[in-house]
Design an enzyme around this catalytic site. Sequence first.
Site, PDB file in Angstrom:
ATOM      1  N   CYS A  83      -2.304  -4.407  -2.536  1.00  0.00           N
ATOM      2  CA  CYS A  83      -2.537  -5.058  -1.062  1.00  0.00           C
ATOM      3  C   CYS A  83      -4.004  -5.421  -1.032  1.00  0.00           C
ATOM      4  O   CYS A  83      -4.995  -4.606  -1.075  1.00  0.00           O
ATOM      5  CB  CYS A  83      -2.201  -4.154  -0.212  1.00  0.00           C
ATOM      6  SG  CYS A  83      -2.257  -4.833   1.542  1.00  0.00           S
ATOM      7  N   LYS A 122       2.335  -0.048  -7.979  1.00  0.00           N
ATOM      8  CA  LYS A 122       2.224  -1.310  -7.730  1.00  0.00           C
ATOM      9  C   LYS A 122       0.717  -2.009  -7.796  1.00  0.00           C
ATOM     10  O   LYS A 122      -0.046  -1.748  -7.121  1.00  0.00           O
ATOM     11  CB  LYS A 122       2.832  -1.860  -6.213  1.00  0.00           C
ATOM     12  CG  LYS A 122       3.239  -3.466  -6.073  1.00  0.00           C
ATOM     13  CD  LYS A 122       3.810  -3.608  -4.796  1.00  0.00           C
ATOM     14  CE  LYS A 122       4.020  -4.930  -4.695  1.00  0.00           C
ATOM     15  NZ  LYS A 122       2.948  -5.949  -4.466  1.00  0.00           N
ATOM     16  N   ARG A 217       8.666 -11.314   1.097  1.00  0.00           N
ATOM     17  CA  ARG A 217       8.790 -12.400   2.018  1.00  0.00           C
ATOM     18  C   ARG A 217      10.289 -13.185   2.049  1.00  0.00           C
ATOM     19  O   ARG A 217      10.647 -13.434   3.099  1.00  0.00           O
ATOM     20  CB  ARG A 217       7.752 -13.416   2.417  1.00  0.00           C
ATOM     21  CG  ARG A 217       6.244 -12.232   2.819  1.00  0.00           C
ATOM     22  CD  ARG A 217       4.844 -12.938   2.824  1.00  0.00           C
ATOM     23  NE  ARG A 217       3.907 -11.980   3.557  1.00  0.00           N
ATOM     24  CZ  ARG A 217       3.489 -11.040   3.175  1.00  0.00           C
ATOM     25  NH1 ARG A 217       3.984 -10.759   1.841  1.00  0.00           N
ATOM     26  NH2 ARG A 217       2.764 -10.244   3.704  1.00  0.00           N
TER      27      ARG A 217
END
Length: 318
Positions: A83, A122, A217
């Site tokens: 992120c 991740k 998304r």
Amino acid sequence: MMDWTDRHCRFLHRLLTRHSLLFTEMVNSGAIVHGDAERHLRFDDVEHPVALQLGGSDPAELAEACRIAESFGYDEINLNVGCPSDRVQSGRFGACLMAEPELVADCVRAMRDATDRPVTVKCRIGIDDQDTEESLDRFADTMVSAGVDALYVHARKAWLKGLSPKENRTIPPLDYPRVYRLGARLAPLPTMINGGIETLEAAAEHLGHMDGVMLGRAAYHNPMLLAEVDARFFGDTRAVPDLAAIMAAMADYAEAQQRQGARLNAIARHMLGLANGRPGARQFRQIMSVDACRPNAGPEVFARALDAVERTPLPAAV
């Protein structure tokens, strides 16, 4: 997907796919250890399989967060090192940690010692001026040596200097072949690909190279996409609920949640894309986004939104 894939969102998505692994929004390990763990970690049993996604860089704190999460019954615990958000950089977690693979490895070891759940990571293919061949291989090999159970790789760099978090989702070019090479080199370690995947056709193509595909998304903004996943990828041909059944199930869920203090708009905001592509979709979104915010709004809002779709005639055939 911070502030997006909360428990209300996951309940909706589970109505659409029985088999896909769902992820929580990223939760700061400190918020679990020093804050209200129940608020951050509780979820409905129907959400299984579900992975808890953590952010943090303190091995001891992450280990304690894993121990606390153990009793909640998550199926996987994932450490997010991808992120690029400003607020996660300031807390020394997220993508900035790709510059410190040994620290991330210490975090993974501590987490593995604290839980018997799979511990996964991740990441991005790199950050800023890193060489995506050498640095990504080094990062991945360090995770393997720490005993990571799987890797999820976003096929873009994260530019921590010069791009906003929103720009980081679209401007850095996608490099799917780089992730394919990594997956082939790390086999049999499960390696999943993420980033810019918007259709199930694209997901199927990636599955020719990778062990799994992560949708973000695209699935959020067009949730009905998930209704095709089980039949296409898991061989489960049982019928999935149609829009009317989904709205009815979510109305029942909202009624129960409101009795526990939840706001209707906190649930409705995840449902705005359910009618995408159908006549009346614009009015559906307007009712769900505006009427759900009104004082004393209840699940009857969902019925009105559904009616806007069902009573809108299809365009005449030419």
